[in-house]
Write an enzyme that holds these catalytic residues in place. Structure first.
Site, short mmCIF file in Angstrom:
data_model
loop_
_atom_site.label_atom_id
_atom_site.label_comp_id
_atom_site.label_asym_id
_atom_site.label_seq_id
_atom_site.Cartn_x
_atom_site.Cartn_y
_atom_site.Cartn_z
N ALA A 10 -10.09 -8.28 -71.58
CA ALA A 10 -11.23 -8.48 -70.69
C ALA A 10 -12.54 -8.69 -71.45
O ALA A 10 -13.56 -8.99 -70.85
CB ALA A 10 -11.37 -7.29 -69.74
N CYS A 11 -12.50 -8.56 -72.77
CA CYS A 11 -13.70 -8.65 -73.61
C CYS A 11 -13.77 -10.00 -74.31
O CYS A 11 -12.85 -10.39 -75.04
CB CYS A 11 -13.66 -7.52 -74.64
SG CYS A 11 -14.94 -7.62 -75.91
N GLY A 12 -14.86 -10.73 -74.11
CA GLY A 12 -15.04 -12.04 -74.73
C GLY A 12 -15.05 -11.96 -76.25
O GLY A 12 -14.47 -12.83 -76.92
N ARG A 15 -11.48 -11.58 -77.30
CA ARG A 15 -10.74 -12.85 -77.13
C ARG A 15 -11.11 -13.85 -78.22
O ARG A 15 -10.24 -14.53 -78.78
CB ARG A 15 -11.00 -13.45 -75.75
CG ARG A 15 -10.37 -12.68 -74.60
CD ARG A 15 -10.44 -13.45 -73.29
NE ARG A 15 -11.78 -13.85 -72.92
CZ ARG A 15 -12.62 -13.13 -72.18
NH1 ARG A 15 -12.26 -11.94 -71.73
NH2 ARG A 15 -13.82 -13.59 -71.89
#
Length: 140
Positions: A10-12, A15
């Site tokens: 869920a964390c950019g 990712r």
């Protein structure tokens, strides 16, 4: 090549870091630490090997940091570790472990310091920022 990322999908930043590792031609071991938290010993080793204090490894944004009173400067490292293990969302991310070191990859391009392999091609972060040019060279 043995590379592990402690990842939150869920964390950019997490990712982008995972994508940079893959852009180097490596498929890392992905540990979704919210589902499978590290042990106390592993967490301590990650923090120490990254050259951080326990307090530096705590994530404040989007966590119960303030509600748990973790901003109290009198708290010990053991108390902070207890909180991180009880609430893995408090573990800042992504930690990356490679044969060349351990980093908390914030920002994501910090992972390039421990990926000696050349990147396989251009790379743009999710926000469009160019990190690697068409020849695989670091732009920043």
């Amino acid at each position: 090549m043995d590379i592990t990322i402690y990842h939150n999908p869920a964390c950019g930043t997490s990712r982008n870091t995972l994508a940079l590792i893959r852009n180097a031609g490596v498929e890392p071991t992905v540990v979704e630490y919210l589902q499978t938290p590290p042990t106390r010993a592993v967490l301590q080793e990650l923090i120490s090997s990254a050259g951080l204090s326990v307090r530096e490894a705590i994530r404040q944004k989007g966590t119960p940091y303030a509600e748990l009173g973790l901003d109290d400067p009198k708290l010990t490292d053991d108390q902070l570790l207890d909180a991180m293990l009880a609430h893995p969302i408090l573990i800042n991310r992504p930690f990356v472990v490679t044969p060349w070191g351990v980093r908390l990859s914030r920002p994501s391009e910090i992972v390039l310091d421990i990926l000696p392999l050349p990147q396989k091609g251009p790379f743009h972060k999710e926000d469009g920022e160019v990190l690697i040019d068409a020849e695989g060279n670091r732009v920043a």
